[in-house]
Write a protein that holds these residues in place. Sequence first.
Motif, PDB file in Angstrom:
ATOM      1  N   PRO A 168       0.734  -1.283   0.022  1.00 38.78           N
ATOM      2  CA  PRO A 168      -0.202   0.024   0.102  1.00 38.78           C
ATOM      3  C   PRO A 168       0.725   1.196  -0.169  1.00 38.78           C
ATOM      4  O   PRO A 168       0.214   2.337   0.399  1.00 38.78           O
ATOM      5  CB  PRO A 168      -0.878  -0.254   1.350  1.00 38.78           C
ATOM      6  CG  PRO A 168       0.296  -0.861   2.143  1.00 38.78           C
ATOM      7  CD  PRO A 168       1.039  -1.701   1.382  1.00 38.78           C
ATOM      8  N   ALA A 169       2.058   1.131  -0.403  1.00 34.08           N
ATOM      9  CA  ALA A 169       3.224   2.222   0.090  1.00 34.08           C
ATOM     10  C   ALA A 169       2.509   3.698  -0.616  1.00 34.08           C
ATOM     11  O   ALA A 169       2.619   4.630   0.027  1.00 34.08           O
ATOM     12  CB  ALA A 169       4.374   2.023  -0.732  1.00 34.08           C
ATOM     13  N   ARG A 198       0.802   9.203   1.203  1.00 39.29           N
ATOM     14  CA  ARG A 198      -0.272  10.340   1.093  1.00 39.29           C
ATOM     15  C   ARG A 198      -0.961  10.623   2.420  1.00 39.29           C
ATOM     16  O   ARG A 198      -1.102  11.570   2.942  1.00 39.29           O
ATOM     17  CB  ARG A 198      -1.143  10.066  -0.006  1.00 39.29           C
ATOM     18  CG  ARG A 198      -2.434  11.332   0.040  1.00 39.29           C
ATOM     19  CD  ARG A 198      -3.620  11.086  -0.962  1.00 39.29           C
ATOM     20  NE  ARG A 198      -4.278  12.171  -0.756  1.00 39.29           N
ATOM     21  CZ  ARG A 198      -5.399  12.381   0.008  1.00 39.29           C
ATOM     22  NH1 ARG A 198      -5.644  11.397   0.781  1.00 39.29           N
ATOM     23  NH2 ARG A 198      -6.024  13.493   0.041  1.00 39.29           N
ATOM     24  N   ASN A 199      -1.443   9.396   3.160  1.00 39.97           N
ATOM     25  CA  ASN A 199      -2.005   9.320   4.575  1.00 39.97           C
ATOM     26  C   ASN A 199      -1.858   7.876   5.033  1.00 39.97           C
ATOM     27  O   ASN A 199      -2.449   6.966   4.846  1.00 39.97           O
ATOM     28  CB  ASN A 199      -3.541   9.653   4.161  1.00 39.97           C
ATOM     29  CG  ASN A 199      -4.217   9.550   5.374  1.00 39.97           C
ATOM     30  OD1 ASN A 199      -3.588   9.636   6.560  1.00 39.97           O
ATOM     31  ND2 ASN A 199      -5.663  10.308   5.437  1.00 39.97           N
ATOM     32  N   PRO A 200      -0.947   8.124   6.002  1.00 41.16           N
ATOM     33  CA  PRO A 200      -0.472   6.654   6.842  1.00 41.16           C
ATOM     34  C   PRO A 200      -1.892   6.326   7.368  1.00 41.16           C
ATOM     35  O   PRO A 200      -1.738   5.056   7.650  1.00 41.16           O
ATOM     36  CB  PRO A 200       0.421   7.202   7.865  1.00 41.16           C
ATOM     37  CG  PRO A 200       0.786   8.521   7.348  1.00 41.16           C
ATOM     38  CD  PRO A 200      -0.069   9.282   6.444  1.00 41.16           C
ATOM     39  N   ARG A 202     -12.127   9.267   0.964  1.00 46.31           N
ATOM     40  CA  ARG A 202     -11.682  10.427   0.016  1.00 46.31           C
ATOM     41  C   ARG A 202     -12.806  11.711  -0.102  1.00 46.31           C
ATOM     42  O   ARG A 202     -12.843  12.603   0.129  1.00 46.31           O
ATOM     43  CB  ARG A 202     -11.186  10.267  -1.124  1.00 46.31           C
ATOM     44  CG  ARG A 202      -9.734   9.272  -1.091  1.00 46.31           C
ATOM     45  CD  ARG A 202      -8.762  10.159  -0.816  1.00 46.31           C
ATOM     46  NE  ARG A 202      -8.371  11.100  -1.772  1.00 46.31           N
ATOM     47  CZ  ARG A 202      -7.329  11.259  -2.823  1.00 46.31           C
ATOM     48  NH1 ARG A 202      -6.478  10.236  -2.446  1.00 46.31           N
ATOM     49  NH2 ARG A 202      -7.104  12.231  -3.419  1.00 46.31           N
ATOM     50  N   LEU A 203     -14.003  10.902  -0.318  1.00 47.56           N
ATOM     51  CA  LEU A 203     -15.414  11.714  -0.402  1.00 47.56           C
ATOM     52  C   LEU A 203     -15.599  12.348   0.863  1.00 47.56           C
ATOM     53  O   LEU A 203     -15.949  13.436   0.845  1.00 47.56           O
ATOM     54  CB  LEU A 203     -16.497  10.744  -0.786  1.00 47.56           C
ATOM     55  CG  LEU A 203     -16.348  10.331  -2.396  1.00 47.56           C
ATOM     56  CD1 LEU A 203     -17.487   9.205  -2.829  1.00 47.56           C
ATOM     57  CD2 LEU A 203     -16.551  11.493  -3.547  1.00 47.56           C
ATOM     58  N   LEU A 211      -7.255   0.117   5.658  1.00 44.42           N
ATOM     59  CA  LEU A 211      -7.831  -0.211   4.583  1.00 44.42           C
ATOM     60  C   LEU A 211      -7.305  -1.445   3.793  1.00 44.42           C
ATOM     61  O   LEU A 211      -7.794  -2.018   2.806  1.00 44.42           O
ATOM     62  CB  LEU A 211      -8.099   0.853   3.511  1.00 44.42           C
ATOM     63  CG  LEU A 211      -8.900   2.033   4.060  1.00 44.42           C
ATOM     64  CD1 LEU A 211      -8.900   3.105   2.964  1.00 44.42           C
ATOM     65  CD2 LEU A 211     -10.306   1.686   4.368  1.00 44.42           C
ATOM     66  N   PHE A 212      -6.130  -1.875   4.217  1.00 50.69           N
ATOM     67  CA  PHE A 212      -5.119  -2.992   3.786  1.00 50.69           C
ATOM     68  C   PHE A 212      -5.213  -3.991   4.887  1.00 50.69           C
ATOM     69  O   PHE A 212      -4.762  -3.857   5.769  1.00 50.69           O
ATOM     70  CB  PHE A 212      -3.603  -2.183   3.312  1.00 50.69           C
ATOM     71  CG  PHE A 212      -4.030  -1.550   2.248  1.00 50.69           C
ATOM     72  CD1 PHE A 212      -3.792  -1.740   0.818  1.00 50.69           C
ATOM     73  CD2 PHE A 212      -4.117  -0.059   2.487  1.00 50.69           C
ATOM     74  CE1 PHE A 212      -3.746  -0.891  -0.245  1.00 50.69           C
ATOM     75  CE2 PHE A 212      -4.012   0.887   1.436  1.00 50.69           C
ATOM     76  CZ  PHE A 212      -3.923   0.491   0.118  1.00 50.69           C
TER      77      PHE A 212
END
Length: 258
Positions: free
Chosen positions: A177-178, A183-185, A211-212, A190-191
Amino acid sequence: MIEPIRHPLIDDPRGRVRHGFFGRAGGVSNGLYRSLNCGYGSGDDPEAVRENRARAAAACELAQATLCSTYQVHSAEAIVVTAPWSRDEAPRVDAMATATPGLALAILTADCVPVLLADREAGVIGAAHAGWRGALNGILEAAVSAMLSLGAQAKDIRAAIGPAIGPASYEVGPEFPAPFLVRNPRDEDLFTPAEREGHVLFDITGYVARRLSGLGLAALGATGGDTCAEADRFFSYRRSVHRGEPDYGRNISIVALA
């Protein structure tokens, strides 16, 4: 008449906004494309695709000629739509917005996330095709920005996330998921580990929702549905790969201004 999946956040009691998320039922295509394949990019008979799209439009009380669908390229670019275009002129973008009555925005998916948006007060709608790359790079923000340029207000925009590949079906490789965690740790949750070493399962619908949710929208919801796991209901690119099939159909999602 086909009965699409609808979400109450987009449903408009005044009938100004119409929408539907469609699966594979109710069309005329055969074989791998059975039956409501709406993707001209597949190897299906174009006449069957045309009829399928007409049926999906009719289920939303629309004419097929009102459908606007782009050549989706996993970009982070959105456009404002004021008139339909021919198939050969389809812009290479992944989100649209319009304030023009009589137009329908159509998104095609086969595991990626379809998002339909509406500001019913301003009379502005939007639609986005969110694969992992587009979602990461800002396609959802671009869709909302295009709506704002037409007079929508974030506080009045409602968003519905349609059927997409589910987290139990979406195994991704060591490149994940790097980029997301840079962008957001906090997106690490979600992984989850997959059975294969170096692989993880990704909740892409959860990512799109997150994001939404940062955009100050009025409301956000999801229909549910796993396009990969539910073979009788939806087309799926990943499932076709697992089965060694040479091609796959496309699901269509539509939002329109009456």
